[in-house]
Write an enzyme that holds these catalytic residues in place. Structure first.
Site, PDB file in Angstrom:
ATOM      1  N   LEU A  87       8.485  50.208 -20.266  1.00  0.00           N
ATOM      2  CA  LEU A  87       7.446  50.757 -19.912  1.00  0.00           C
ATOM      3  C   LEU A  87       7.614  52.377 -20.548  1.00  0.00           C
ATOM      4  CD1 LEU A  87       6.829  50.665 -16.583  1.00  0.00           C
ATOM      5  CD2 LEU A  87       5.421  49.504 -18.058  1.00  0.00           C
ATOM      6  N   ASP A 189      13.548  52.691  -2.337  1.00  0.00           N
ATOM      7  CA  ASP A 189      14.365  53.446  -3.638  1.00  0.00           C
ATOM      8  C   ASP A 189      13.903  54.454  -4.434  1.00  0.00           C
ATOM      9  OD1 ASP A 189      17.010  54.625  -3.807  1.00  0.00           O
ATOM     10  OD2 ASP A 189      17.914  52.340  -5.549  1.00  0.00           O
TER      11      ASP A 189
END
Length: 281
Positions: A87, A189
């Site tokens: 990405l 997280d």
């Protein structure tokens, strides 16, 4: 190592002939990372088989639940190797889109019949994360998150008896002020480094998923900075909890204990402040 990696990727059916392979920093996780610019650009992570399986499981879970956030596709998984969609983090920062997407994830994945936890253990950074489900989210936060890390910090000499006692009292106070609630799927997280703003919209990476109170993700986003007013306006949508400051402290205490466990005394004051905010109400 590059040639070995090419051979392993080829065995997984990846087209890597002539592809540039660039080593990347693995950050604090200890994993080895490469960017592979082949026919399908990808990120390759080498880690322990348990951590690879846990991350792949988390990415698939998020991908199945997210409609408004991008999650990298798992392209291949083989023992200690995880291959993920690359990405490009070159998009415009869009806090409102991140807030709306995270609100959708938490709202639509809420399940009153699911326990707090996850069917498998995984890891948060380098720390093993026990996820055996419990029906009561307050018990889960105390017995699967706060107390195990508090004991780990004590064993490493990072936490003195007085502060450990304050953390334990904060953990034991939850039934007195935190309501039981159905769990949502959480990233687990979600610090700012695990958010990418791609040209197609916000993306979330490197999960440590489980089911729990959704404020887990919001509090983590505010721990090392802040996502901005537009994020909060979109996420809360007029429904910000009245006791958010106390909840924020609670759900920051676990990652602060984790950082204390991993990196030592620099994080002791953060643990103390969070415990005291919880106890002060």
């Amino acid at each position: 190592m590059t040639q070995v990696l090419r051979e392993r990727l080829a065995a997984l059916g990846m087209s890597v002939d002539g592809a540039a392979i660039t080593p990347l920093s693995g950050g604090d996780s200890g994993a080895a990372l490469w960017r592979v610019d082949g026919a399908t650009p990808c990120i390759v992570k080498r880690d322990t088989p348990e951590r690879v399986a846990g991350e792949a499981d988390g990415l698939r879970a998020l991908s199945g639940a997210c409609r408004k956030l991008i999650v990298p596709e798992v392209l291949a998984e083989d023992d200690d190797l995880l291959v993920m969609q690359f990405l490009e983090g070159t998009g415009k920062r869009d806090g409102a889109a991140l807030g709306e997407g995270l609100r959708q994830l938490h709202r639509d994945s809420r399940d009153a019949d699911a326990g707090h936890g996850w069917p498998r253990d995984n890891a948060c950074g380098l720390t093993p994360q026990p996820n055996a489900p419990l029906a009561d989210g307050r018990a889960f936060q105390r017995d699967r998150r706060l107390l195990p890390l508090m004991r780990g910090c004590r064993e490493r000499g990072a936490l003195d008896a007085a502060l450990a006692g304050r953390v334990e009292r904060a953990a034991d106070s939850l039934e007195r002020w935190l309501e039981q609630a159905p769990p949502s799927l959480v990233h687990g997280d979600l610090w700012s480094g695990n958010v990418l703003f791609t040209p197609q919209g916000p993306a979330i990476i490197d999960p440590a998923v489980y089911r729990h109170y959704p404020e887990v993700d919001v509090a983590m986003l505010t721990l090392f900075g802040g996502p901005g007013d537009a994020f909060f306006e979109a996420y809360w949508d007029g429904d910000r909890p009245a006791d958010w400051e106390r909840r924020e402290a609670l759900f920051q205490l676990y990652p602060l204990l984790n950082h204390l466990y991993l990196f030592g005394g620099t994080y002791r004051q953060g643990v103390a402040r969070a415990a005291d905010r919880i106890l002060a109400g």
